[in-house]
Write a protein that holds these residues in place. Structure first.
Motif, short mmCIF file in Angstrom:
data_model
loop_
_atom_site.label_atom_id
_atom_site.label_comp_id
_atom_site.label_asym_id
_atom_site.label_seq_id
_atom_site.Cartn_x
_atom_site.Cartn_y
_atom_site.Cartn_z
N ALA A 38 0.87 -1.17 0.00
CA ALA A 38 0.00 0.00 0.00
C ALA A 38 0.91 1.22 0.00
O ALA A 38 2.01 1.18 0.56
CB ALA A 38 -0.90 0.01 1.23
N TYR A 39 0.46 2.28 -0.64
CA TYR A 39 1.23 3.52 -0.71
C TYR A 39 0.40 4.63 -0.09
O TYR A 39 -0.76 4.82 -0.46
CB TYR A 39 1.58 3.84 -2.17
N PHE A 40 1.00 5.33 0.85
CA PHE A 40 0.32 6.43 1.52
C PHE A 40 1.09 7.72 1.28
O PHE A 40 2.33 7.73 1.33
CB PHE A 40 0.21 6.16 3.02
N PHE A 41 0.36 8.79 1.04
CA PHE A 41 0.93 10.08 0.67
C PHE A 41 0.60 11.14 1.71
O PHE A 41 -0.51 11.16 2.25
CB PHE A 41 0.38 10.52 -0.69
N ARG A 42 1.57 12.01 1.96
CA ARG A 42 1.34 13.20 2.78
C ARG A 42 2.28 14.29 2.30
O ARG A 42 3.49 14.09 2.25
CB ARG A 42 1.57 12.93 4.26
N GLY A 43 1.70 15.43 1.94
CA GLY A 43 2.51 16.53 1.43
C GLY A 43 3.28 16.09 0.21
O GLY A 43 2.70 15.59 -0.75
N SER A 44 4.59 16.26 0.24
CA SER A 44 5.44 15.91 -0.91
C SER A 44 6.10 14.54 -0.76
O SER A 44 6.99 14.19 -1.52
CB SER A 44 6.51 16.99 -1.10
N GLU A 45 5.66 13.76 0.23
CA GLU A 45 6.29 12.47 0.50
C GLU A 45 5.29 11.31 0.43
O GLU A 45 4.08 11.52 0.47
CB GLU A 45 6.91 12.46 1.91
N TYR A 46 5.84 10.11 0.37
CA TYR A 46 5.02 8.90 0.42
C TYR A 46 5.78 7.80 1.15
O TYR A 46 7.01 7.87 1.31
CB TYR A 46 4.63 8.43 -0.99
N VAL A 47 5.04 6.81 1.62
CA VAL A 47 5.63 5.62 2.21
C VAL A 47 5.05 4.39 1.51
O VAL A 47 3.94 4.43 0.99
CB VAL A 47 5.41 5.50 3.74
#
Length: 194
Positions: A62-71
């Protein structure tokens, strides 16, 4: 406010709200008992507040995004992979470089990412945004809000759900439009969500 909803498996979905999350039973159509819970301590390595968007690929990630980043979250290991967060720029070809409002994964190998009044179509196999994007939401998503979505998720019944503020819309994928009678309030229609 519902952000980053993801269908984890055919029966469970996770929906985020600030520093908390809800586990939603898709079959029973309600939040599981004991929720909300804090992200911190329950999602190893995930952003502990304000998850902007999330998608689940068929590769167990799964890919999660916040602002200009992701995990990148390993579903089987139940934790974020080593080396994250990473910048969106340089890792997601053609994707908005910051603040993704919402995302959904269709069953056609495409994911759609929304920001402001625009969206892009991402080819999962090619690992890049398709040519000709971004495009405006208006005129391409019949009946959907023109901008500022908070989240989106696709159920296995051919319907996608989009959230904005205290409301949601149900989108019929085959008919390619929002179903009649929407938007509706989240409260009272998603048992256990505020």
């Amino acid at each position: 406010m519902v952000t980053a909803p993801v269908l984890w498996n055919k029966d469970k979905a996770y929906l985020f709200d600030g520093g908390n999350y809800y586990r939603y039973d898709v079959t029973k159509d309600k939040v599981d008992p004991g929720y909300p819970k804090p992200i911190a301590g329950n999602w190893p390595g995930l952003f502990t507040s304000r998850v902007d968007a999330g998608v689940v690929w068929n590769n167990g990630k799964a890919y999660f995004f916040r602002g200009s980043e992701y995990v990148r979250y390993d579903i089987a290991a139940d934790k974020v992979d080593e080396g994250y967060p990473k910048p969106i720029t340089g890792n997601w070809k053609g994707l908005f470089p910051d603040h993704i409002d919402a995302s959904v994964v269709w069953n056609n190998g495409k994911a759609y990412f929304f920001r402001g009044s625009e969206y892009v179509r991402y080819d999962i196999a090619a690992d890049k945004v398709d040519e000709g994007y971004p495009k405006p939401i208006t005129g391409n998503w019949p009946g959907l809000w023109a901008s500022d979505l908070d989240g989106g998720v696709v159920w296995n019944n051919g319907k996608a759900f989009f959230f904005r503020g205290s409301e949601y819309m149900r989108y019929d994928i085959a008919a390619d439009k929002v179903d009649e009678g929407y938007p509706k309030p989240i409260a009272g229609n998603w048992p256990g969500l505020p």
